[in-house]
Design a protein around this motif. Structure first.
Motif, mmCIF file in Angstrom:
data_model
loop_
_atom_site.group_PDB
_atom_site.id
_atom_site.type_symbol
_atom_site.label_atom_id
_atom_site.label_comp_id
_atom_site.label_asym_id
_atom_site.label_seq_id
_atom_site.Cartn_x
_atom_site.Cartn_y
_atom_site.Cartn_z
ATOM 1 N N LEU A 15 9.204 8.821 -9.455
ATOM 2 C CA LEU A 15 9.849 9.137 -7.960
ATOM 3 C C LEU A 15 8.869 9.588 -6.981
ATOM 4 N N LEU A 16 8.115 10.734 -7.065
ATOM 5 C CA LEU A 16 7.502 11.490 -6.134
ATOM 6 C C LEU A 16 6.938 10.621 -5.032
ATOM 7 N N SER A 17 6.021 9.567 -5.413
ATOM 8 C CA SER A 17 5.230 8.713 -4.499
ATOM 9 C C SER A 17 6.013 7.773 -3.974
ATOM 10 N N GLN A 18 7.178 7.441 -4.471
ATOM 11 C CA GLN A 18 7.919 6.227 -4.148
ATOM 12 C C GLN A 18 8.998 6.709 -3.225
ATOM 13 N N LEU A 19 9.316 7.760 -2.982
ATOM 14 C CA LEU A 19 10.377 8.411 -2.404
ATOM 15 C C LEU A 19 10.650 7.938 -0.914
ATOM 16 N N PRO A 20 9.260 8.161 -0.074
ATOM 17 C CA PRO A 20 9.205 7.596 1.388
ATOM 18 C C PRO A 20 9.204 6.541 1.624
ATOM 19 N N LEU A 21 8.757 5.538 0.658
ATOM 20 C CA LEU A 21 8.495 4.183 1.000
ATOM 21 C C LEU A 21 9.391 3.279 1.523
ATOM 22 N N LEU A 22 10.510 3.271 1.017
ATOM 23 C CA LEU A 22 11.711 2.589 1.745
ATOM 24 C C LEU A 22 12.199 2.936 2.929
ATOM 25 N N PRO A 23 12.332 4.469 3.205
ATOM 26 C CA PRO A 23 12.758 4.837 4.496
ATOM 27 C C PRO A 23 11.640 4.706 5.462
ATOM 28 N N LEU A 24 10.396 4.652 5.144
ATOM 29 C CA LEU A 24 9.309 4.435 6.192
ATOM 30 C C LEU A 24 9.531 2.988 6.597
#
Length: 271
Positions: free
Chosen positions: A154-163
């Protein structure tokens, strides 16, 4: 394509998950796994081995939480259900195949929740034209603190779709604001893990590498600037061999895992 379209149309889904692309991402992940099952096998085995080793470090019984349970590809569900009295699988949405599989385990529950607490504030910010939210709090699920928790990729993936959503709707947002928002999400997740369980583990992508013929062409850090300590386990994930994502290049992720999140947070300065 028909299988993916049917799954997209029939999967129960929170509107925020659909709006930000999480449903489409979940459907695409299942399709990619079916195509790349053999290439992913060492990664899947390593993930399950990591979770096995992490949960062996706590006493059996009590409650366990799996954050980012997804399609259960990387999750040793049977050992988790056998070791703990109650297991909660947490994600923003759960495919029907997961619901059917979990129904066989009386002590396993599904929970749909935005563990970042950022999606609703971000949606409001996008609707009003900015700025990006500076304050958001990840909620704790009922039963917290759990005896054991594990954060799964999760840690690396959390910002991807929001960004991605920021890029579509607020393309003039300065890079510094975007990175600061991403930083708040990843730091918030580490803080959430400390609060959600007596003992929490995590594994995450730490870099992304493009190769051609075994030769490394490009490496990109995936840790959002975090200064991470040496992991307890690490492995490679052949996530997209050519031509899955690129006709001529292979995509490989480096993955790292820590049995106790406190070893991570002690080396990461506050946001």
């Amino acid at each position: 394509m028909l299988r993916e379209a049917f799954e997209y149309l029939t999967t129960p889904c929170d509107p925020l998950a659909r709006r930000f692309g999480y449903l489409a991402e979940m459907v695409a992940l299942g399709a990619r796994y079916r195509r790349q099952r053999r290439a992913w096998a060492p990664h899947v085995a390593a993930c399950r081995r990591f979770i096995d080793k992490a949960m062996e470090r706590v006493e059996p019984g009590g409650q366990a939480l799996v954050a980012g349970s997804g399609r259960l590809i990387e999750i040793p569900l049977e050992p988790l259900a056998a070791r703990f009295d109650r297991v909660v699988l947490l994600d923003l949405l759960h495919p029907r195949a997961v619901r059917r599989r979990v129904a066989r385990f009386p002590n396993v529950e599904l929970l749909e929740m935005d563990i970042t607490g950022a999606l609703a504030p971000l949606a409001a910010a996008l609707d009003r034209g900015g700025p990006l939210p500076e304050r958001f709090t990840a909620p704790l699920p009922d039963g917290a603190p759990f005896r054991f928790a594990v954060s799964c990729n999760l840690l690396s993936q959390l910002p991807l779709l929001p960004l991605d959503a920021v890029e579509r709707h607020l393309p003039d947002t300065p890079d510094g604001e975007r990175l600061a928002f991403a930083g708040r999400m990843v730091h918030g997740h580490l803080d959430w893990l400390l609060r959600v369980a007596d003992r929490a583990a995590l594994f995450t992508d730490i870099d992304s590498c493009w190769l051609r013929g075994g030769e490394i062409l490009e490496v990109e850090d995936s840790s959002w600037g975090l200064s991470l300590p040496a992991p307890d386990m690490s492995w490679l994930w052949e996530i997209a061999p050519a031509p899955e994502q690129d006709r001529r290049r292979d995509l490989r992720h480096g993955v790292a895992g820590w049995f106790d999140v406190q070893t991570v947070t002690s080396s990461v300065p506050p946001c």
